[in-house]
Design a protein around this motif. Sequence first.
Motif, PDB file in Angstrom:
ATOM      1  N   SER A   5       0.825  -1.211   0.000  1.00  0.00           N
ATOM      2  CA  SER A   5       0.000   0.000   0.000  1.00  0.00           C
ATOM      3  C   SER A   5       0.859   1.261   0.000  1.00  0.00           C
ATOM      4  CB  SER A   5      -0.955   0.014   1.197  1.00  0.00           C
ATOM      5  OG  SER A   5      -0.229   0.127   2.406  1.00  0.00           O
ATOM      6  N   HIS A  34     -12.997  -4.929   1.623  1.00  0.00           N
ATOM      7  CA  HIS A  34     -13.798  -3.837   2.205  1.00  0.00           C
ATOM      8  C   HIS A  34     -15.250  -3.915   1.721  1.00  0.00           C
ATOM      9  CE1 HIS A  34     -10.526  -1.987   4.241  1.00  0.00           C
ATOM     10  NE2 HIS A  34      -9.949  -1.478   3.188  1.00  0.00           N
ATOM     11  N   THR A  42     -17.372   4.152   0.649  1.00  0.00           N
ATOM     12  CA  THR A  42     -16.637   5.395   0.895  1.00  0.00           C
ATOM     13  C   THR A  42     -15.529   5.513  -0.146  1.00  0.00           C
ATOM     14  OG1 THR A  42     -15.004   4.393   2.367  1.00  0.00           O
ATOM     15  CG2 THR A  42     -17.071   5.194   3.376  1.00  0.00           C
ATOM     16  N   ASP A  44     -12.575   6.595   0.277  1.00  0.00           N
ATOM     17  CA  ASP A  44     -11.298   6.144   0.828  1.00  0.00           C
ATOM     18  C   ASP A  44     -11.143   4.635   0.661  1.00  0.00           C
ATOM     19  OD1 ASP A  44     -10.485   8.670   1.545  1.00  0.00           O
ATOM     20  OD2 ASP A  44     -11.063   8.475   3.650  1.00  0.00           O
ATOM     21  N   ASN A  45     -12.190   3.868   0.986  1.00  0.00           N
ATOM     22  CA  ASN A  45     -12.130   2.415   0.812  1.00  0.00           C
ATOM     23  C   ASN A  45     -12.051   2.040  -0.663  1.00  0.00           C
ATOM     24  OD1 ASN A  45     -12.052   1.753   3.489  1.00  0.00           O
ATOM     25  ND2 ASN A  45     -14.202   1.168   3.647  1.00  0.00           N
ATOM     26  N   GLU A  47     -10.749   3.796  -3.112  1.00  0.00           N
ATOM     27  CA  GLU A  47      -9.395   4.074  -3.591  1.00  0.00           C
ATOM     28  C   GLU A  47      -8.389   3.062  -3.066  1.00  0.00           C
ATOM     29  OE1 GLU A  47      -8.624   8.141  -2.545  1.00  0.00           O
ATOM     30  OE2 GLU A  47      -9.901   8.920  -4.142  1.00  0.00           O
ATOM     31  N   ALA A  48      -8.546   2.628  -1.806  1.00  0.00           N
ATOM     32  CA  ALA A  48      -7.618   1.644  -1.231  1.00  0.00           C
ATOM     33  C   ALA A  48      -7.702   0.314  -1.977  1.00  0.00           C
ATOM     34  CB  ALA A  48      -7.921   1.447   0.250  1.00  0.00           C
ATOM     35  N   ASP A  51      -6.364   0.809  -5.624  1.00  0.00           N
ATOM     36  CA  ASP A  51      -4.919   1.048  -5.587  1.00  0.00           C
ATOM     37  C   ASP A  51      -4.151  -0.244  -5.337  1.00  0.00           C
ATOM     38  OD1 ASP A  51      -2.626   3.052  -5.361  1.00  0.00           O
ATOM     39  OD2 ASP A  51      -2.467   2.007  -3.447  1.00  0.00           O
ATOM     40  N   SER A  92     -16.366  -1.989  -4.944  1.00  0.00           N
ATOM     41  CA  SER A  92     -14.944  -1.696  -5.167  1.00  0.00           C
ATOM     42  C   SER A  92     -14.183  -2.937  -5.613  1.00  0.00           C
ATOM     43  CB  SER A  92     -14.314  -1.136  -3.888  1.00  0.00           C
ATOM     44  OG  SER A  92     -15.006   0.014  -3.460  1.00  0.00           O
TER      45      SER A  92
END
Length: 197
Positions: A5, A34, A42, A44-45, A47-48, A51, A92
């Motif tokens: 990460s 997630h 979200t 943020d999740n 994108e994580a 990524d 996601s």
Amino acid sequence: TVDLSDRHATTETLANLTKQYSFDGVVNNVGIVHPQPLEEVTLDNFEAVIDLNLRVAIQTVQAVVPSMKAKKWGRIVNIASIAALGAQDRTSYTIAKAGMISLARTWALELVSSGITVNVVAPGGIETEMAKRICPPGSEVEQRCIRGIPMKRFGKPLEVAATIGFFFSEEAGYITGQTLFVDGGCSIDVHPYYKGR
């Protein structure tokens, strides 16, 4: 060992590895889920998950492809998931794993004249530690999961490894840009709704 990460640590580790070793192949087997229903996703999740699945694969392949091109031989295997076909509460993750398939198809076309093949293994339910946490052995949740698999069992990690090994073999040299589902028949099974269950 590297925290994938961390983009900069990943770059540094890959640079060190490619200085020490010449690569014949790579398996992009990274992922986080997630799980969230659509309304709760979200950014943020999102994108994580994207990524860690896609950026890491791109970084890794960019690092190792030069040594494969120099040999005019190489094998790249992306690990996707049956979830790439769609899975509830997995916005996601499904995008990320569908992306792994798209990356493989694109890279297969770009690298075909270099003697490098790029393929995908897409597992279904496999007996991993993560699967055991989601579907505890002996639980009703596990039984519900197994009922949804045509073969009525989870796959074994060795069955996934054998598929990867085949794609790495000389005998698989005429196969590129393909996705092989290792899922006990889930990807071809008609949804229970359409069976009138």
